[in-house]
Design an enzyme around this catalytic site. Structure first.
Site, mmCIF file in Angstrom:
data_model
loop_
_atom_site.group_PDB
_atom_site.id
_atom_site.type_symbol
_atom_site.label_atom_id
_atom_site.label_comp_id
_atom_site.label_asym_id
_atom_site.label_seq_id
_atom_site.Cartn_x
_atom_site.Cartn_y
_atom_site.Cartn_z
ATOM 1 N N GLY A 24 8.897 -35.328 -18.474
ATOM 2 C CA GLY A 24 9.990 -34.603 -19.131
ATOM 3 C C GLY A 24 10.173 -33.192 -18.605
ATOM 4 C CD GLN A 25 14.207 -28.725 -20.176
ATOM 5 O OE1 GLN A 25 14.184 -29.068 -21.365
ATOM 6 N NE2 GLN A 25 14.937 -27.722 -19.749
ATOM 7 C CG ASP A 47 6.478 -39.937 -19.188
ATOM 8 O OD1 ASP A 47 7.198 -40.868 -19.593
ATOM 9 O OD2 ASP A 47 6.737 -38.741 -19.424
ATOM 10 C CB ILE A 48 6.887 -44.512 -21.169
ATOM 11 C CG1 ILE A 48 6.966 -45.975 -21.526
ATOM 12 C CG2 ILE A 48 8.234 -43.858 -21.023
ATOM 13 C CD1 ILE A 48 7.403 -46.209 -22.962
ATOM 14 N NE ARG A 49 11.194 -40.785 -18.508
ATOM 15 C CZ ARG A 49 11.699 -39.604 -18.187
ATOM 16 N NH1 ARG A 49 12.170 -39.393 -16.994
ATOM 17 N NH2 ARG A 49 11.756 -38.620 -19.057
ATOM 18 C CG ASP A 65 4.589 -47.111 -25.618
ATOM 19 O OD1 ASP A 65 4.765 -46.054 -26.266
ATOM 20 O OD2 ASP A 65 5.069 -48.207 -25.966
ATOM 21 C CE1 TYR A 155 12.714 -32.705 -31.087
ATOM 22 C CE2 TYR A 155 14.301 -30.965 -31.550
ATOM 23 C CZ TYR A 155 13.174 -31.418 -30.891
ATOM 24 O OH TYR A 155 12.517 -30.577 -30.026
ATOM 25 C CE LYS A 159 9.384 -31.908 -32.011
ATOM 26 N NZ LYS A 159 8.117 -32.246 -31.347
HETATM 27 C C1 AKB Z 1 17.062 -29.705 -28.447
HETATM 28 O O1 AKB Z 1 18.134 -29.163 -28.161
HETATM 29 O O2 AKB Z 1 16.968 -30.720 -29.151
HETATM 30 C C2 AKB Z 1 15.778 -29.078 -27.962
HETATM 31 C C3 AKB Z 1 15.201 -28.154 -28.966
HETATM 32 C C4 AKB Z 1 15.896 -26.910 -29.328
HETATM 33 O O3 AKB Z 1 14.163 -28.414 -29.478
HETATM 34 N N1 AKB Z 1 16.006 -28.393 -26.735
#
Ligand code: AKB
Length: 331
Positions: A24-25, A47-49, A65, A155, A159
């Site tokens: 990832g990033q 990673d998975i990939r 995974d 998300y 979190k």
């Molecule tokens: C998103 O945009 O979902 C993420 C974050 C702010 O956690 N970059």
């Protein structure tokens, strides 16, 4: 095969680090930085990939995974892992498109890793939180560390729940878990991965390749962002801080740079004089509108000496320099 091994001191030599989500990033950059500090063979990417060639070539890689808990445990035992950085997650925009999977991945991966520490298999965890823990009722400016948090995205909810679990595992089981509430992250080594703040990365790629960009956020939507090299440094500094200095175990606010799409476009114009920006908002606008504009990170400064280095101007110049080079090489 593996490059030079540069280990700073004996205690770092004993660490064996597993990065989950190395493609990832953040993972792409963090693996390389940690390998410089701890030695290539002591930092296991997973990673998975497949991960970037640079990561694959410079040290061990395991296909994993993270939802497969027995396999995760097997890898931790195989390499005698002491620290885990859990970066696998579905970000804000992607998770809205697959609510069930977003929740499952973000929550279960976290509990798998917390339990590894609770069971005494690993010593330290890094788990990223986000400005997405905040919501429409949170104060927008200079958002305090402790404040109203009513996130309204999958998300953000995952979190926020994760932050509570961090604190619970620390208080109840003594798990050394550390976390940062990342702002949007801007870097050139990897593409952005499904977030609401992705525009601030995509804009550079499109500006260099085509001289224009259509933003999915409105011109005056201000959000906190951070240049990747600052974010990587913050992560490593937090992980290396003596435990007693890490006073917040849910997750630390991290301020970064607050700017709008219009302001970053103006900065890019200084490098690409014909650059054109247009606006066509989509579902991500609602998410962005629910997040703060600026963050108070005084606790990070006070507790473990955090200091940001890149402002908007410096970040833009560095992005331009590196991406122009990258596109010339791959052209
Ligand atoms: C998103 O945009 O979902 C993420 C974050 C702010 O956690 N970059």
């Amino acid at each position: 095969m593996y490059n030079v091994i540069f280990v700073q001191n004996i205690s770092q030599m004993k660490e064996r680090i597993l990065i989950i989500g190395s493609s990832g990033q953040i993972g792409t950059e963090l693996v390389l930085e940690l390998r410089k500090i701890y030695g290539n063979t002591n930092v296991i990417a997973s990673d998975i990939r497949r991960t970037s060639e640079k990561v694959m070539q410079s040290g061990p890689f395991e296909e994993l995974d993270v939802l497969n808990e027995p396999h995760l445990r097997e890898i931790v035992k195989k390499y005698k892992i002491t620290q885990v950085y859990l970066l696998a997650a579905l970000l804000s925009a992607t998770a809205e498109k697959d609510i069930e999977f977003g929740w499952k991945l973000n929550i279960r991966s976290h509990s798998h890793v917390l339990d590894l520490a609770k069971d005494g298999l690993i010593k330290k965890i890094f788990w990223p939180s986000s400005i997405a823990v905040f919501g429409p009722t949170t104060p927008k400016n200079n958002t305090p560390q402790s404040t109203i948090m009513e996130p309204n995205t999958v998300y953000g909810i995952s979190k926020q729940a994760g932050e509570r679990w961090n604190e619970y595992y620390f208080n109840k089981f003594g798990v050394d878990v550390r976390s940062l509430r990342y702002p949007g992250l801007v870097g050139w080594r990897a593409k952005a991965g499904g977030g609401t703040t992705d525009y601030a990365v995509n804009i550079f790629h499109q500006a260099i390749q085509y001289g224009k960009y259509e933003s999915f956020l409105a011109e005056n939507t201000g959000l906190p962002m951070m240049y990747m090299s600052d974010a990587i440094r913050a992560t490593i500094e937090l992980m290396e801080a003596p435990a007693e200095q890490v006073k917040i175990r849910s997750s630390y606010n991290l301020a970064g740079i607050s700017f709008t799409p219009k302001q970053i476009a103006e900065e890019i114009l200084k490098h690409i004089p014909n650059f054109e920006m247009t606006y066509n908002t989509d579902f991500r606008q609602v998410i962005a509108d629910s997040w703060p504009f600026s963050i108070d990170d005084s606790h990070a400064k006070k507790d473990w000496g955090w200091e940001m280095k890149y402002d908007l101007e410096k970040m833009t110049s560095d992005m331009m320099k590196n991406l122009k080079k990258q596109y010339t090489i791959t052209a």
